[in-house]
Design a protein around this motif. Structure first.
Motif, PDB file in Angstrom:
ATOM      1  N   MET A   1       0.952  -1.123  -0.031  1.00  0.00           N
ATOM      2  CA  MET A   1       0.039   0.101  -0.125  1.00  0.00           C
ATOM      3  C   MET A   1       0.824   1.345   0.155  1.00  0.00           C
ATOM      4  SD  MET A   1      -2.709   1.349   2.815  1.00  0.00           S
ATOM      5  CE  MET A   1      -3.875  -0.119   2.389  1.00  0.00           C
ATOM      6  N   LYS A   2       0.682   2.358  -0.849  1.00  0.00           N
ATOM      7  CA  LYS A   2       1.386   3.500  -0.931  1.00  0.00           C
ATOM      8  C   LYS A   2       1.043   4.454   0.236  1.00  0.00           C
ATOM      9  CE  LYS A   2       1.953   4.075  -5.759  1.00  0.00           C
ATOM     10  NZ  LYS A   2       1.843   4.754  -7.184  1.00  0.00           N
ATOM     11  N   GLU A   3       1.813   5.082   0.589  1.00  0.00           N
ATOM     12  CA  GLU A   3       1.876   6.137   2.053  1.00  0.00           C
ATOM     13  C   GLU A   3       0.830   7.099   1.132  1.00  0.00           C
ATOM     14  OE1 GLU A   3       4.988   9.118   2.484  1.00  0.00           O
ATOM     15  OE2 GLU A   3       5.117   8.376   4.631  1.00  0.00           O
ATOM     16  N   ARG A   4       0.026   7.502   2.032  1.00  0.00           N
ATOM     17  CA  ARG A   4      -1.247   8.279   1.755  1.00  0.00           C
ATOM     18  C   ARG A   4      -0.470   9.725   1.598  1.00  0.00           C
ATOM     19  NH1 ARG A   4      -6.873   9.246   2.296  1.00  0.00           N
ATOM     20  NH2 ARG A   4      -7.431  11.409   3.006  1.00  0.00           N
ATOM     21  N   GLY A   5      -1.103  10.269   0.622  1.00  0.00           N
ATOM     22  CA  GLY A   5      -0.473  11.969   0.222  1.00  0.00           C
ATOM     23  C   GLY A   5      -0.976  12.877   1.087  1.00  0.00           C
ATOM     24  N   VAL A   6      -0.477  13.999   1.120  1.00  0.00           N
ATOM     25  CA  VAL A   6      -0.891  15.283   2.230  1.00  0.00           C
ATOM     26  C   VAL A   6      -1.750  16.178   1.266  1.00  0.00           C
ATOM     27  CG1 VAL A   6       0.091  17.197   3.286  1.00  0.00           C
ATOM     28  CG2 VAL A   6       1.580  14.992   3.411  1.00  0.00           C
ATOM     29  N   LEU A   7      -2.831  16.596   1.808  1.00  0.00           N
ATOM     30  CA  LEU A   7      -3.682  17.412   1.148  1.00  0.00           C
ATOM     31  C   LEU A   7      -3.105  18.923   1.709  1.00  0.00           C
ATOM     32  CD1 LEU A   7      -5.919  18.538  -0.620  1.00  0.00           C
ATOM     33  CD2 LEU A   7      -7.289  18.045   1.466  1.00  0.00           C
ATOM     34  N   THR A   8      -2.723  19.710   0.998  1.00  0.00           N
ATOM     35  CA  THR A   8      -2.348  21.137   1.324  1.00  0.00           C
ATOM     36  C   THR A   8      -3.094  22.190   0.708  1.00  0.00           C
ATOM     37  OG1 THR A   8       0.026  20.223   1.311  1.00  0.00           O
ATOM     38  CG2 THR A   8      -0.348  22.964   1.165  1.00  0.00           C
ATOM     39  N   VAL A   9      -3.647  22.908   1.750  1.00  0.00           N
ATOM     40  CA  VAL A   9      -4.568  24.151   1.279  1.00  0.00           C
ATOM     41  C   VAL A   9      -3.515  25.329   1.326  1.00  0.00           C
ATOM     42  CG1 VAL A   9      -6.440  25.583   1.641  1.00  0.00           C
ATOM     43  CG2 VAL A   9      -6.680  23.084   1.961  1.00  0.00           C
ATOM     44  N   ILE A  10      -3.609  26.139   0.118  1.00  0.00           N
ATOM     45  CA  ILE A  10      -2.658  27.249  -0.275  1.00  0.00           C
ATOM     46  C   ILE A  10      -3.615  28.366  -0.295  1.00  0.00           C
ATOM     47  CG2 ILE A  10      -0.956  28.478  -1.307  1.00  0.00           C
ATOM     48  CD1 ILE A  10       0.360  25.888  -1.774  1.00  0.00           C
ATOM     49  N   SER A  11      -3.572  29.413   0.685  1.00  0.00           N
ATOM     50  CA  SER A  11      -4.195  30.664   0.507  1.00  0.00           C
ATOM     51  C   SER A  11      -3.376  31.766   0.778  1.00  0.00           C
ATOM     52  CB  SER A  11      -5.304  30.833   1.649  1.00  0.00           C
ATOM     53  OG  SER A  11      -5.797  29.698   1.748  1.00  0.00           O
ATOM     54  N   GLY A  12      -3.613  33.034   0.284  1.00  0.00           N
ATOM     55  CA  GLY A  12      -3.075  34.103   0.427  1.00  0.00           C
ATOM     56  C   GLY A  12      -3.536  35.443   0.071  1.00  0.00           C
ATOM     57  N   PHE A  13      -2.983  36.634   0.395  1.00  0.00           N
ATOM     58  CA  PHE A  13      -3.356  37.799  -0.200  1.00  0.00           C
ATOM     59  C   PHE A  13      -3.434  37.800  -1.514  1.00  0.00           C
ATOM     60  CE2 PHE A  13      -1.033  39.172   3.848  1.00  0.00           C
ATOM     61  CZ  PHE A  13      -2.200  39.190   4.555  1.00  0.00           C
ATOM     62  N   SER A  14      -4.535  38.540  -2.234  1.00  0.00           N
ATOM     63  CA  SER A  14      -4.595  38.654  -3.934  1.00  0.00           C
ATOM     64  C   SER A  14      -3.408  39.330  -3.857  1.00  0.00           C
ATOM     65  CB  SER A  14      -5.592  39.378  -4.116  1.00  0.00           C
ATOM     66  OG  SER A  14      -5.643  39.733  -5.535  1.00  0.00           O
ATOM     67  N   GLY A  15      -2.447  38.988  -4.859  1.00  0.00           N
ATOM     68  CA  GLY A  15      -1.013  39.681  -5.261  1.00  0.00           C
ATOM     69  C   GLY A  15       0.164  39.171  -4.605  1.00  0.00           C
ATOM     70  N   ALA A  16      -0.172  38.067  -3.622  1.00  0.00           N
ATOM     71  CA  ALA A  16       0.986  37.506  -3.045  1.00  0.00           C
ATOM     72  C   ALA A  16       1.770  36.554  -3.837  1.00  0.00           C
ATOM     73  CB  ALA A  16       0.698  36.834  -1.830  1.00  0.00           C
ATOM     74  N   GLU A  94      -3.675   7.253  -3.523  1.00  0.00           N
ATOM     75  CA  GLU A  94      -2.679   6.864  -4.588  1.00  0.00           C
ATOM     76  C   GLU A  94      -1.228   7.396  -4.054  1.00  0.00           C
ATOM     77  OE1 GLU A  94      -3.961   7.922  -8.115  1.00  0.00           O
ATOM     78  OE2 GLU A  94      -5.570   6.257  -8.412  1.00  0.00           O
ATOM     79  N   GLY A  95      -1.046   8.097  -2.927  1.00  0.00           N
ATOM     80  CA  GLY A  95       0.065   8.485  -2.589  1.00  0.00           C
ATOM     81  C   GLY A  95       0.398   9.906  -3.109  1.00  0.00           C
ATOM     82  N   ARG A  96      -0.402  10.566  -3.859  1.00  0.00           N
ATOM     83  CA  ARG A  96       0.029  11.816  -4.475  1.00  0.00           C
ATOM     84  C   ARG A  96      -0.412  12.933  -3.401  1.00  0.00           C
ATOM     85  NH1 ARG A  96       1.500  11.844  -9.246  1.00  0.00           N
ATOM     86  NH2 ARG A  96       1.438  13.954  -9.560  1.00  0.00           N
ATOM     87  N   ASP A  97       0.550  14.061  -3.437  1.00  0.00           N
ATOM     88  CA  ASP A  97       0.337  15.101  -2.594  1.00  0.00           C
ATOM     89  C   ASP A  97      -0.630  15.945  -3.275  1.00  0.00           C
ATOM     90  OD1 ASP A  97       1.727  14.079  -0.552  1.00  0.00           O
ATOM     91  OD2 ASP A  97       3.491  14.745  -1.688  1.00  0.00           O
ATOM     92  N   VAL A  98      -1.936  16.493  -2.591  1.00  0.00           N
ATOM     93  CA  VAL A  98      -2.779  17.372  -3.626  1.00  0.00           C
ATOM     94  C   VAL A  98      -2.629  18.680  -3.095  1.00  0.00           C
ATOM     95  CG1 VAL A  98      -5.129  17.605  -3.939  1.00  0.00           C
ATOM     96  CG2 VAL A  98      -4.208  15.360  -3.770  1.00  0.00           C
ATOM     97  N   ALA A 185       5.501  17.201   6.866  1.00  0.00           N
ATOM     98  CA  ALA A 185       4.186  16.928   7.355  1.00  0.00           C
ATOM     99  C   ALA A 185       3.984  15.399   7.480  1.00  0.00           C
ATOM    100  CB  ALA A 185       3.216  17.397   6.717  1.00  0.00           C
ATOM    101  N   LYS A 186       4.568  14.639   6.664  1.00  0.00           N
ATOM    102  CA  LYS A 186       4.263  13.250   6.233  1.00  0.00           C
ATOM    103  C   LYS A 186       5.244  12.394   7.737  1.00  0.00           C
ATOM    104  CE  LYS A 186       4.184  13.195   1.310  1.00  0.00           C
ATOM    105  NZ  LYS A 186       4.781  12.541   0.193  1.00  0.00           N
TER     106      LYS A 186
END
Length: 208
Positions: A1-16, A94-98, A185-186
């Motif tokens: 079984m593949k290691e589970r990927g990390v879900l990363t949420v990226i936010s930021g100021f408009s223009g950053a 599937e082990g992909r980082d999203v 983070a993994k």
């Protein structure tokens, strides 16, 4: 079984520069997938279902909402937009980082649905630099730029709800730091609860 990927949420100021950051991160590392949004609006010329968006009708989208199949969603100008949970979960299994690039309201919805999601906030080194970048686009009026700066003031109040802040001064450095944060983070304790439980069981069995 593949290691589970990390879900990363990226936010930021408009223009950053978060969009540029995400594109460069994905282009430099093969294991990242950019999440595909779902929408009820009609496809525009050249857009492909399952590539640019998942296009569905309003009734189907609302069923997804009621069945808890959306990680986050919002309605804008009469159409729904959101992140389908099934697609993200499949990529992670599937082990992909999203990577999910969305504003803070959506980010907090995702965190509620998937507490293990990693929240990163992108900022330039100063307010003056943010203003310079917004003006450098040459796409908006001064009134619109002022509105974006006011919005940034509101967003500054919620940055402490994110786990990491990314200072996007030098793009290459910011991409490297983002990649390191996600990969590290993994190894967090919270993501390895099953392993900790298993090794404790093995220790008990070994000692007898």
């Amino acid at each position: 079984m593949k290691e589970r990927g990390v879900l990363t949420v990226i936010s930021g100021f408009s223009g950053a520069g978060k969009g540029t950051l995400v594109k460069k991160l994905i282009s430099e590392h093969d294991n990242y997938s950019l999440s595909i949004s779902m929408t009820t609006r009609s496809p525009r010329a050249g857009e492909r279902d399952g590539v640019d968006y998942f296009f569905i009708d309003r009734d189907a989208f609302e069923r997804n909402i009621s069945e808890g199949r959306m990680l986050e969603y919002a309605e804008y100008v009469g159409n729904y937009y959101g992140t389908p949970r099934e697609y993200v979960e499949k990529q992670l299994s599937e082990g992909r980082d999203v990577i999910l690039e969305i504003e803070y309201l959506g980010a907090f919805q995702v965190k509620k649905m998937l507490p293990e999601a990693l929240l990163l906030f992108v900022t330039p080194p100063s307010a003056d630099e943010l203003l310079r970048r917004l003006r450098g686009r040459n796409t908006e009026t001064e009134d619109k730029i002022r509105d974006r700066m006011k919005r940034a003031i509101e967003e500054a109040d919620i940055v402490d709800k994110y786990e990491y802040i990314l200072l996007n001064d030098d793009l290459d450095t910011c991409v490297r730091q983002t990649h390191e944060i996600i990969q590290n983070a993994k190894y967090s304790v919270s993501r390895n609860a099953a392993f900790i439980k298993e090794i404790k069981k093995e220790l008990i069995e070994t000692v007898g």
